[in-house]
Design an enzyme around this catalytic site. Sequence first.
Site, mmCIF file in Angstrom:
data_model
loop_
_atom_site.group_PDB
_atom_site.id
_atom_site.type_symbol
_atom_site.label_atom_id
_atom_site.label_comp_id
_atom_site.label_asym_id
_atom_site.label_seq_id
_atom_site.Cartn_x
_atom_site.Cartn_y
_atom_site.Cartn_z
ATOM 1 C CE1 TYR A 1 -5.287 -3.691 7.977
ATOM 2 C CE2 TYR A 1 -6.990 -3.740 8.948
ATOM 3 C CZ TYR A 1 -6.445 -3.379 8.342
ATOM 4 O OH TYR A 1 -6.602 -2.730 7.335
ATOM 5 C CD GLU B 1 -3.382 0.516 2.047
ATOM 6 O OE1 GLU B 1 -3.559 1.579 3.088
ATOM 7 O OE2 GLU B 1 -4.401 -0.685 2.105
#
Length: 617
Positions: free
Chosen positions: A320, A7
Amino acid sequence: MKIVIAEKPSVGRELAKVFGATTRKDGYIEGKGYSFTWAFGHLLQLAPPQDYGFIGWRRQHLPMLPAKFKLAIRKIKTKDGFVEDPAVRKQLDTIKKLFDEATEIIVATDAGREGELIFRYIYYYLKCKKPFKRLWISSQTDEAIKDGFRNLKPGTDYDTLFNSAHCRSESDWLVGMNATQALSISAGNRTVLSLGRVQTPTLAMICARFLEIKNFVPQTYYQLSILLVKDEQVFKAVSTTNYKDKEEAEKLFALVEDVASGFPNGGNITAVEAKPRKEPPPLLHDLSSLQQEANKKKGYTADQTLGILQNLYESKLVSYPRTGSRYIGDDVFAGVPNLISKFTNHPDFGKQAQFLQTIKLNKRSVNAKKVTDHHAVLPTGVEAYGLSSDRQAIYDMVVGRMIEAFHQECLKEITKITIQSGLTFLANGTVIRSAGWRAVFNETDEDKKDEDNAALPKVVVGEQLPITEKSLLEKQTKPKAMYNEASLLKSLETCGKEIEDEELRYAMKDSGLGTPATRASIIETLITRTYITREKRNLVPTAKGLVVYEVVKDKQIAQAELTGQWEKRLEEIRSGSSVKDFKSEITEYTKMITNELLIAGATISGKLEENKLEIVS
């Protein structure tokens, strides 16, 4: 060559490092049979109205309903207006070259809705047809990365996740573009009045609370209180009834049989209720609950907390961060005892971590059915050192909450003593018999904050106790508190419903406003639009925000529950529900609100003039 796309550059470099790829190229790193490239977040976005022929802001264009949405390269603002970001164009060219050469494409963008959208938009924009596999991991530790690459998933497994993300993107475009133009045009195009699917009901919540407080008229009322003594222990009791009339309160005050009035035993104990209570440990943190705690304890904004947490994630220290789950599955729980053992020397939590190794761990936060894309935020067990003060603070909140969540229940005894002396009085007290999870942070028990007594003496029904002092208290009703980021985030979870129970709030999370990952940006957007401002820790509407609220408050676009229903529909699409039905509904909704706002705008023009709000935002 296997092509891995991350990303952002920092993650791409970290993945390359794990695989021993060291040859740096322009926009990627290669080695060991892999090339690691990256996006810069959202490289692509849905094209603006002019790309569909809607040139200028004109009433006849509304509602703008593109038959098929186009993708456009992210733009930047220059002295010549908005132009394509040259760095984005260059990186897209690099990615296209790599995709063309690829024997296999591996998607390593963030494992969530927006991460999937970032990759798919690139993939479709480049007209790539090659199959791809998905890396789906919950932490950035070397072992988690290696294990994830050993267990790559077919890209098609995440088609519904993309469908959900794409529907969210399109619905935000339809509602935001049309509503903003409709209100701005009907207000005479004197200023840009930005509206949005989630942004506007959030603004409405903030404005409604502000006006409720501003218009609040305090009501005076009276209470009677007495001090009693038993075995040299003084405790306080308060009248069970509040009195609006001062004369009535004064008459009753005279009836209280205190020592000064010549009554050595003026308080008759008529009831004693002592109830044991077990207070379960809190659930593990998701992003939203961690943002709330960080705002309460440290004053961090939601955006600051997300940024710090993302940094800790990329530093391999926590799992996460953008998770909406406060639970873990049994597979993750199996590793928790070993994880806790890594914190037995922690300066603040070490003793409690050691204690947890001697007991059976509480499993309140263990429920695989309640884990969505990612489990709750946990430390990874990688040693943390040299952290800045803000990173250390957030890291310790994650570690401390883990130890709390698997700790024992807090055992309390809640006592109520009813006393009769001319009228009825009540004394409350809570005694913690076993601190359990509360020993981790040693924070004030919420139940005790409003109590007058740290502890109560042992008394029995029928006892007569001397009343050493009596008081007539004049009090005033108080309004609700202004929203701060912690209380707003909490309300966004439930579309403004005041629900204290954390499990009930969690059950409503799919019907909340926005998602844990987007709520911080919603707050920042409202500040950027100059609709709200921060005053110390409070979120306060500006004059401009209040004007917009006054016009839209009764319109569909400002209704929190309706917007929450859309969020739930997006989650249902993630589970395979019809995309076509959702798009049809959002199209009809867009037509309706556009019409509402075109009519409402005539009202706002006068209000803008009245408040002299002519700054184009």
